[in-house]
Design a protein around this motif. Structure first.
Motif, short mmCIF file in Angstrom:
data_model
loop_
_atom_site.label_atom_id
_atom_site.label_comp_id
_atom_site.label_asym_id
_atom_site.label_seq_id
_atom_site.Cartn_x
_atom_site.Cartn_y
_atom_site.Cartn_z
N ALA A 3 -9.17 -8.50 -4.70
CA ALA A 3 -8.98 -7.06 -4.49
C ALA A 3 -7.72 -6.78 -3.69
O ALA A 3 -6.99 -5.82 -3.97
N ALA A 4 -7.43 -7.62 -2.70
CA ALA A 4 -6.22 -7.43 -1.89
C ALA A 4 -4.97 -7.65 -2.73
O ALA A 4 -3.99 -6.92 -2.62
N ALA A 5 -5.00 -8.67 -3.58
CA ALA A 5 -3.84 -8.96 -4.43
C ALA A 5 -3.59 -7.81 -5.40
O ALA A 5 -2.44 -7.39 -5.59
N ARG A 6 -4.65 -7.29 -6.00
CA ARG A 6 -4.49 -6.18 -6.95
C ARG A 6 -3.98 -4.93 -6.23
O ARG A 6 -3.16 -4.19 -6.77
N HIS A 7 -4.47 -4.70 -5.03
CA HIS A 7 -4.06 -3.51 -4.30
C HIS A 7 -2.56 -3.53 -4.01
O HIS A 7 -1.87 -2.52 -4.16
N ALA A 8 -2.05 -4.69 -3.61
CA ALA A 8 -0.62 -4.79 -3.32
C ALA A 8 0.21 -4.55 -4.59
O ALA A 8 1.28 -3.95 -4.53
N LEU A 61 -0.53 -2.55 -7.01
CA LEU A 61 -0.66 -1.16 -7.45
C LEU A 61 -0.12 -0.14 -6.45
O LEU A 61 -0.05 1.04 -6.75
N THR A 62 0.22 -0.61 -5.25
CA THR A 62 0.72 0.31 -4.23
C THR A 62 2.16 0.72 -4.53
O THR A 62 3.00 -0.12 -4.83
N ASP A 63 2.41 2.01 -4.45
CA ASP A 63 3.76 2.52 -4.67
C ASP A 63 4.56 2.51 -3.38
O ASP A 63 4.01 2.56 -2.27
N LEU A 64 5.86 2.48 -3.54
CA LEU A 64 6.78 2.51 -2.40
C LEU A 64 7.64 3.76 -2.54
O LEU A 64 8.36 3.92 -3.53
N HIS A 65 7.56 4.67 -1.58
CA HIS A 65 8.28 5.94 -1.67
C HIS A 65 9.59 5.94 -0.90
O HIS A 65 10.33 6.93 -0.94
N SER A 66 9.87 4.86 -0.17
CA SER A 66 11.15 4.73 0.53
C SER A 66 11.50 3.24 0.59
O SER A 66 10.61 2.39 0.62
N ALA A 101 -5.78 18.67 -12.59
CA ALA A 101 -6.00 17.58 -11.64
C ALA A 101 -4.71 16.78 -11.44
O ALA A 101 -4.02 16.45 -12.41
N ARG A 102 -4.39 16.46 -10.22
CA ARG A 102 -3.20 15.67 -9.89
C ARG A 102 -3.64 14.41 -9.15
O ARG A 102 -4.31 14.48 -8.13
N GLN A 103 -3.28 13.26 -9.70
CA GLN A 103 -3.64 11.97 -9.10
C GLN A 103 -2.41 11.39 -8.40
O GLN A 103 -1.33 11.31 -8.99
N VAL A 104 -2.56 10.98 -7.17
CA VAL A 104 -1.48 10.36 -6.41
C VAL A 104 -1.95 8.98 -5.97
O VAL A 104 -2.96 8.86 -5.28
N ARG A 105 -1.22 7.96 -6.40
CA ARG A 105 -1.62 6.59 -6.06
C ARG A 105 -1.35 6.30 -4.59
O ARG A 105 -0.51 6.94 -3.94
N GLY A 106 -2.07 5.32 -4.06
CA GLY A 106 -1.81 4.88 -2.70
C GLY A 106 -0.36 4.44 -2.57
O GLY A 106 0.18 3.79 -3.47
N HIS A 107 0.29 4.81 -1.46
CA HIS A 107 1.70 4.48 -1.34
C HIS A 107 2.11 4.29 0.12
O HIS A 107 1.41 4.68 1.05
N LEU A 108 3.26 3.67 0.27
CA LEU A 108 3.86 3.44 1.57
C LEU A 108 5.00 4.43 1.77
O LEU A 108 5.79 4.67 0.86
#
Length: 278
Positions: free
Chosen positions: A73-78, A80-85, A241-248
């Motif tokens: 789960a941790a590997a998949r999460h990394a 799928l996480t977006d980077l905004h900067s 509906a607007r979906q926003v993925r987890g991001h940094l």
């Protein structure tokens, strides 16, 4: 058949490191080549030159390298996480030799794509990425990061990546982009405020190749359910509906907003009112 991990290869290198002085007189590339040849054989190294890079990883990381072992789960999460900067400096993880491995690659766990192990080191101003894939292949890419600190509109999932120089063959460039993206995102998740990743020191008996293990878990980070359809909104507007993925994202703080820190924003969903297409 059990997949060979980078830590397995480092275990073969380890007994030969004692013969290498802490400050070798020869250039490190030559030392790593000799170390690889003495660990395996010159013929094997000629057939698989990435073994020289494994030897270099062991050589540069013998006093500081740790194996970050990611649960599925941790590997998949990394991945799928977006980077905004973009960072304006490398995350702490990437300032020294580093190694990430999926905990159960034989059961299908991967870091990204078919890659189950990813490592990196820096030498003479260039970083080098090496990875192992489930199909038995190995991948390698030089990397000259550009720590510009710029904002990104689309995260790092792009045809051209701001994280890595172009110039590789198409298939190789795709792997290099994803490897660089994964390394940076994981490094930032490891230190970001509000991160859903939990990193704990492994037991001494779990050490691999004499290297300490750090277990990486995912704590929650489940997206909240979308609230029910909102009430009446502006005239002639539809609720979408607007979906926003987890991001940094980078956040300024401190006196005069002179300091910056990284925060993790969990995935969320919300309604917005838009004018229908005519």
């Amino acid at each position: 058949m059990r997949l060979t991990m980078i830590s397995d290869l480092l275990a073969k290198v380890a007994p030969h490191l004692d013969r290498v002085p802490s400050r070798p007189a020869d250039d490190l590339q030559s030392v790593a080549a000799e170390l690889a040849a003495s660990t395996w054989s010159r013929r094997m190294v000629e057939d698989a030159p990435i073994l020289i890079d494994v030897a270099m990883l062991g050589l540069l990381g013998r006093r500081q390298l740790a194996v970050h072992q990611l649960r599925g789960a941790a590997a998949r999460h990394a991945s799928l996480t977006d980077l905004h900067s973009l960072p304006d400096a490398p995350p702490a993880l990437l300032r020294q030799p580093w190694l990430l491995e999926a905990r159960h690659p034989d059961e299908g766990d991967r870091l990204f794509g078919d890659t189950f192990a990813l490592a990196g080191y820096s030498l003479d101003g260039t970083s080098y990425l090496l990875g192992l894939l489930g199909n038995g292949a190995a991948a390698f890419a030089p990397w000259r990061p550009r720590w510009t600190g710029e904002d990104l509109d689309e995260g790092t999932h792009q045809e051209r990546s701001p994280l890595i120089d172009e110039g590789h063959a198409f298939g190789h460039a795709a792997w290099a982009r994803e490897a660089a993206r994964y390394a940076v995102v994981f490094g930032l998740l490891a230190e970001a405020e509000g991160t859903p990743l939990r990193i704990g020191e492994g037991r001494q008996r779990d050490a691999r190749a004499g290297l300490p293990v750090r277990n990486v878990y995912l704590d929650g980070a489940v997206a909240p359910p979308l609230e029910s359809l909102p009430g009446a909104g502006p005239a002639e507007r539809d609720a979408v509906a607007r979906q926003v993925r987890g991001h940094l994202k980078r956040q300024r703080h401190g006196p005069g907003m002179s300091l910056t820190r990284w925060i993790y924003v969990s995935q969320y969903a919300a309604w917005r009112w838009v004018r229908p297409e005519s």
